[in-house]
Design a protein around this motif. Structure first.
Motif, PDB file in Angstrom:
ATOM      1  N   LYS A  16     -10.230  49.271 -12.305  1.00  0.00           N
ATOM      2  CA  LYS A  16     -12.002  48.818 -12.501  1.00  0.00           C
ATOM      3  C   LYS A  16     -12.466  48.478 -11.424  1.00  0.00           C
ATOM      4  CE  LYS A  16     -14.309  47.289 -16.637  1.00  0.00           C
ATOM      5  NZ  LYS A  16     -14.695  47.537 -18.064  1.00  0.00           N
ATOM      6  N   THR A  17     -11.488  47.041 -11.178  1.00  0.00           N
ATOM      7  CA  THR A  17     -12.514  46.118  -9.567  1.00  0.00           C
ATOM      8  C   THR A  17     -12.391  46.882  -8.546  1.00  0.00           C
ATOM      9  OG1 THR A  17     -10.096  44.921  -9.695  1.00  0.00           O
ATOM     10  CG2 THR A  17     -12.418  43.990 -11.584  1.00  0.00           C
ATOM     11  N   PHE A  18     -10.652  47.642  -8.287  1.00  0.00           N
ATOM     12  CA  PHE A  18     -10.400  47.987  -7.548  1.00  0.00           C
ATOM     13  C   PHE A  18      -9.940  46.868  -6.485  1.00  0.00           C
ATOM     14  CE2 PHE A  18      -9.772  51.469  -3.422  1.00  0.00           C
ATOM     15  CZ  PHE A  18      -9.722  51.865  -4.595  1.00  0.00           C
ATOM     16  N   THR A  19      -9.002  45.598  -6.995  1.00  0.00           N
ATOM     17  CA  THR A  19      -8.122  44.488  -6.450  1.00  0.00           C
ATOM     18  C   THR A  19      -7.424  44.247  -7.506  1.00  0.00           C
ATOM     19  OG1 THR A  19     -10.424  42.828  -8.506  1.00  0.00           O
ATOM     20  CG2 THR A  19     -10.955  43.589  -6.099  1.00  0.00           C
ATOM     21  N   PHE A  60      -7.154  61.049  -0.938  1.00  0.00           N
ATOM     22  CA  PHE A  60      -7.568  60.222  -1.467  1.00  0.00           C
ATOM     23  C   PHE A  60      -8.709  59.953  -2.140  1.00  0.00           C
ATOM     24  CE2 PHE A  60      -4.168  58.567   1.790  1.00  0.00           C
ATOM     25  CZ  PHE A  60      -3.518  57.879   0.926  1.00  0.00           C
ATOM     26  N   ILE A  61      -8.594  60.163  -3.605  1.00  0.00           N
ATOM     27  CA  ILE A  61     -10.140  60.145  -4.017  1.00  0.00           C
ATOM     28  C   ILE A  61      -9.759  58.535  -4.924  1.00  0.00           C
ATOM     29  CG2 ILE A  61     -10.848  60.586  -6.678  1.00  0.00           C
ATOM     30  CD1 ILE A  61     -10.941  62.541  -4.449  1.00  0.00           C
ATOM     31  N   ALA A  62     -10.857  58.231  -5.673  1.00  0.00           N
ATOM     32  CA  ALA A  62     -10.625  56.576  -6.306  1.00  0.00           C
ATOM     33  C   ALA A  62     -12.061  56.926  -7.363  1.00  0.00           C
ATOM     34  CB  ALA A  62     -11.059  55.407  -5.106  1.00  0.00           C
ATOM     35  N   VAL A  63     -11.342  56.586  -7.988  1.00  0.00           N
ATOM     36  CA  VAL A  63     -12.048  55.771  -9.649  1.00  0.00           C
ATOM     37  C   VAL A  63     -11.806  54.446 -10.465  1.00  0.00           C
ATOM     38  CG1 VAL A  63     -11.513  56.070 -12.174  1.00  0.00           C
ATOM     39  CG2 VAL A  63     -10.966  57.922 -10.365  1.00  0.00           C
ATOM     40  N   ASN A 106     -17.928  49.933  -3.723  1.00  0.00           N
ATOM     41  CA  ASN A 106     -18.170  49.051  -2.323  1.00  0.00           C
ATOM     42  C   ASN A 106     -17.113  48.942  -1.926  1.00  0.00           C
ATOM     43  OD1 ASN A 106     -20.544  48.939  -2.253  1.00  0.00           O
ATOM     44  ND2 ASN A 106     -21.639  47.250  -3.067  1.00  0.00           N
ATOM     45  N   GLN A 107     -15.735  48.259  -2.442  1.00  0.00           N
ATOM     46  CA  GLN A 107     -14.855  47.624  -2.721  1.00  0.00           C
ATOM     47  C   GLN A 107     -13.624  48.979  -2.108  1.00  0.00           C
ATOM     48  OE1 GLN A 107     -13.602  44.640  -2.951  1.00  0.00           O
ATOM     49  NE2 GLN A 107     -11.361  44.913  -1.937  1.00  0.00           N
ATOM     50  N   ALA A 108     -14.054  50.715  -3.045  1.00  0.00           N
ATOM     51  CA  ALA A 108     -13.430  51.211  -3.206  1.00  0.00           C
ATOM     52  C   ALA A 108     -13.721  51.918  -1.658  1.00  0.00           C
ATOM     53  CB  ALA A 108     -13.088  52.332  -3.521  1.00  0.00           C
ATOM     54  N   LYS A 109     -14.881  51.823  -0.603  1.00  0.00           N
ATOM     55  CA  LYS A 109     -15.638  52.429   0.215  1.00  0.00           C
ATOM     56  C   LYS A 109     -14.611  51.428   1.188  1.00  0.00           C
ATOM     57  CE  LYS A 109     -19.672  53.079   0.813  1.00  0.00           C
ATOM     58  NZ  LYS A 109     -21.394  52.845   0.766  1.00  0.00           N
ATOM     59  N   LEU A 110     -14.414  50.002   1.072  1.00  0.00           N
ATOM     60  CA  LEU A 110     -13.738  49.237   2.052  1.00  0.00           C
ATOM     61  C   LEU A 110     -12.209  49.773   2.351  1.00  0.00           C
ATOM     62  CD1 LEU A 110     -15.454  46.026   1.340  1.00  0.00           C
ATOM     63  CD2 LEU A 110     -15.217  47.075   3.488  1.00  0.00           C
ATOM     64  N   GLY A 144     -11.595  52.936   2.721  1.00  0.00           N
ATOM     65  CA  GLY A 144     -11.238  54.104   3.498  1.00  0.00           C
ATOM     66  C   GLY A 144     -12.047  54.995   2.954  1.00  0.00           C
ATOM     67  N   ILE A 145     -11.986  54.882   1.314  1.00  0.00           N
ATOM     68  CA  ILE A 145     -12.853  55.696   0.970  1.00  0.00           C
ATOM     69  C   ILE A 145     -13.783  56.692   0.997  1.00  0.00           C
ATOM     70  CG2 ILE A 145     -12.094  57.377  -1.653  1.00  0.00           C
ATOM     71  CD1 ILE A 145     -10.054  55.888  -2.267  1.00  0.00           C
ATOM     72  N   SER A 146     -14.009  57.576   0.632  1.00  0.00           N
ATOM     73  CA  SER A 146     -15.727  58.211   0.984  1.00  0.00           C
ATOM     74  C   SER A 146     -16.363  58.230   0.200  1.00  0.00           C
ATOM     75  CB  SER A 146     -15.704  60.001   1.851  1.00  0.00           C
ATOM     76  OG  SER A 146     -15.426  60.413   0.683  1.00  0.00           O
ATOM     77  N   LYS A 147     -17.644  57.723  -0.316  1.00  0.00           N
ATOM     78  CA  LYS A 147     -17.813  57.423  -1.432  1.00  0.00           C
ATOM     79  C   LYS A 147     -18.204  59.027  -2.166  1.00  0.00           C
ATOM     80  CE  LYS A 147     -22.558  56.053  -2.909  1.00  0.00           C
ATOM     81  NZ  LYS A 147     -24.262  55.605  -3.340  1.00  0.00           N
ATOM     82  N   LYS A 148     -17.870  59.912  -1.566  1.00  0.00           N
ATOM     83  CA  LYS A 148     -18.022  61.496  -2.280  1.00  0.00           C
ATOM     84  C   LYS A 148     -17.120  61.707  -3.247  1.00  0.00           C
ATOM     85  CE  LYS A 148     -16.876  64.314   1.683  1.00  0.00           C
ATOM     86  NZ  LYS A 148     -15.161  65.121   1.275  1.00  0.00           N
TER      87      LYS A 148
END
Length: 550
Positions: free
Chosen positions: A208-211, A242-245, A250-254, A256-260
């Protein structure tokens, strides 16, 4: 929500007096006195879930007083507040709307002026489109190969929920192989990485927080492994694998995961209630989008049952009230969950988090200490394995443990003899727990002419006596399919909520998780130092220094 301490209600006082009258009555006597008992203590949900709560140490008067308790603590108002999106998670100033994630009515629901129904539908369509690409093989890895392995990296609700659902519904799974990594112990990620090929693997990082420390360290190790394995080390290759949920885009983009490649869920979705959101992406990839929608639909139908049914025929409410009765009057400390379905072996672990992280609290909604019990310790294992492990204690121990037994009526395999035998054990165990056996029946065949044998048999009969009077709920699913599983999970979610409301605690924060995490960060800094540590208690100092001197 109203701040009403339950022990101050007239219903609680009546329950205490009633408990003193009923506490020693045996379940077999309750059945003897009420010939309609099973009929009156049986609830049916859409002919999909059948709930028999007749084998409990309660009578009609117990239920009457418990229902009065729900009224005096304004349970109905609290339910409406949750479904309307009011900020009932007060300590975090958030709404609690996991129910909105499975709302199939298409009615708008506004939070801070935003129609979240539109946000949910939009994200669902993104999930559908993405999952269709991966399942069909149109989504390619960086070397042009199809994806074969999905690795879900998360912890807590980002792991337990999706893992439990995908395993429970394994008969609906497709060709993709699912792996789950949660533990900070490096063995967990290594054991998975050893099984997969970077060219055909897709990592889903759920935080949730990507931290979250465990998730992010595992994600970093997965990324390092990918770069070591791949000759392509650019952003384009990472975006294939690599996919992020996350709520924190912003933290997910940092990372290295693209916004899409970032799927979103929101602050009004608690982690342990997030499998219905994009955090359930691994579920969709495993069983397909249509089956995921059926999971949502089953949960929604239980939501409507919970919201609209009168409390005396409301399954989550009745089961929650019964558990409050045991915790606070019989003083039980644990609750056993026994799925008689091997694929559901992680269901007890899932409910451990859902229940104990929600209601394991010691202060009420005004921040004052409570002197009543707010949560059971949840434990369990699949039947019939448990019968050969800890059921001895349930039958002949001196600790009272209310139990939930869960089984499908129709199996998801064609070994019908196995299932009929399994069903016989399911039914027999609840009967044996409730009724026990008659001591006289153990010695009725004693040979009276043989005095020595007579004494021996009487002696042995003491060890073969089962007192019974051990309570259980029998929950029979029509089958373990997406709809029924969704309904069952929703049932337990609402049971937890009801207990929190009546017991006057906040069920949707988890501040108790934070202290250990903060201390761990401080201890980690100490472990990195060369000098001897003296800043803590003597035990902690010793353990740190022992590790340093390894």
């Amino acid at each position: 929500m109203k701040n009403i301490n339950p022990i101050n209600t007239s219903a609680w006082k009546k329950l205490q007096s009633h408990f003193n009258e009923i506490k020693d009555i045996h379940i077999r006597d309750l059945f003897f006195k009420d010939t309609d008992r099973q009929k009156n203590m049986f609830l049916n949900f859409h002919n999909k879930i059948f709930c028999d709560f007749s084998k409990h140490r309660i009578n009609n008067q117990t239920i009457k007083y418990l229902l009065k308790l729900s009224k005096e603590t304004h349970l109905h108002d609290a339910i409406e507040l949750m479904f309307k999106g009011k900020k009932i998670n007060v300590t975090e100033n958030r709404a609690v709307l996991h129910t909105a994630l499975r709302n199939r009515s298409n009615k708008p629901l506004f939070i801070n002026g935003v129609n979240i129904a539109d946000l949910i539908d939009s994200e669902l369509m993104r999930i559908k489109n993405f999952s269709d690409l991966v399942i069909s093989g149109k989504w390619k890895g960086c070397t042009g190969k199809r994806i074969t392995d999905i690795i879900n990296i998360g912890i807590g609700g980002s792991d337990l929920g999706p893992k439990m659902v995908t395993e429970s519904l394994r008969m609906y799974k497709n060709h993709l192989k699912l792996h789950f990594v949660s533990n900070l112990d490096g063995n967990h990620i290594i054991n998975v990485l050893d099984k997969i090929n970077y060219e055909t693997s897709l990592f889903i990082i759920v935080s949730k927080t990507f931290t979250t420390e465990e998730t992010m360290l595992n994600a970093q190790s997965a990324r390092e492994w990918f770069f070591k394995s791949s000759y392509k080390k650019d952003k384009a290759s990472v975006s294939c694998h690599f996919i992020a949920v996350s709520e924190n885009i912003n933290q997910a983009k940092l990372f290295g995961i693209s916004k899409k490649n970032i799927f979103q869920f929101w602050d009004w979705v608690g982690g342990r209630y997030s499998l219905w959101s994009s955090a359930g992406l691994s579920i969709v990839l495993s069983i397909g989008f249509n089956n995921f929608v059926e999971l949502l639909r089953g949960a929604y139908e239980m939501d409507m049952h919970f919201l609209n049914r009168e409390f005396h025929e409301n399954i989550p409410v009745i089961l929650a009230l019964i558990n409050i009765w045991y915790m606070n009057f019989f003083k039980t400390e644990t609750e056993g969950i026994f799925p008689y379905n091997q694929n559901m072996h992680n269901f007890p672990a899932y409910l451990q988090q859902a229940t104990m992280e929600s209601n394991g609290k010691s202060v009420n909604r005004l921040g004052k200490e409570v002197n009543w019990t707010t949560s059971s310790i949840i434990w369990g294992a699949p039947g019939t394995n448990g019968q050969h492990a800890f059921f001895q204690m349930l039958h002949q121990g001196n600790t009272l443990v209310p139990c939930d037994f869960i089984i499908p009526m129709f199996p998801d395999h064609d070994l019908l003899n196995h299932h009929e035998r399994l069903m016989s054990h399911f039914i027999a165990q609840t009967r044996a727990l409730a009724f026990g056996n008659d001591q006289d029946s153990n010695i009725k065949n004693i040979k009276l002419l043989d005095i020595d044998m007579n004494k021996k048999n009487i002696f042995l009969s003491r060890f073969k006596q089962f007192k019974g009077n051990n309570p259980s709920t029998s929950i029979i699913l029509k089958k373990v399919d997406p709809f029924s599983l969704g309904s069952l999970i929703s049932l337990y979610e609402h049971k937890i909520f009801v207990q929190g409301v009546i017991l006057n605690i906040f069920s949707f924060d988890q501040w108790g998780v934070e202290l250990g995490k903060n201390l761990a960060s401080d201890v980690y800094c100490e472990l990195k130092k060369d000098s001897i540590t003296n800043k803590y208690d003597t035990s902690t100092n010793y353990l740190i220094n022992l590790y340093k001197n390894k």
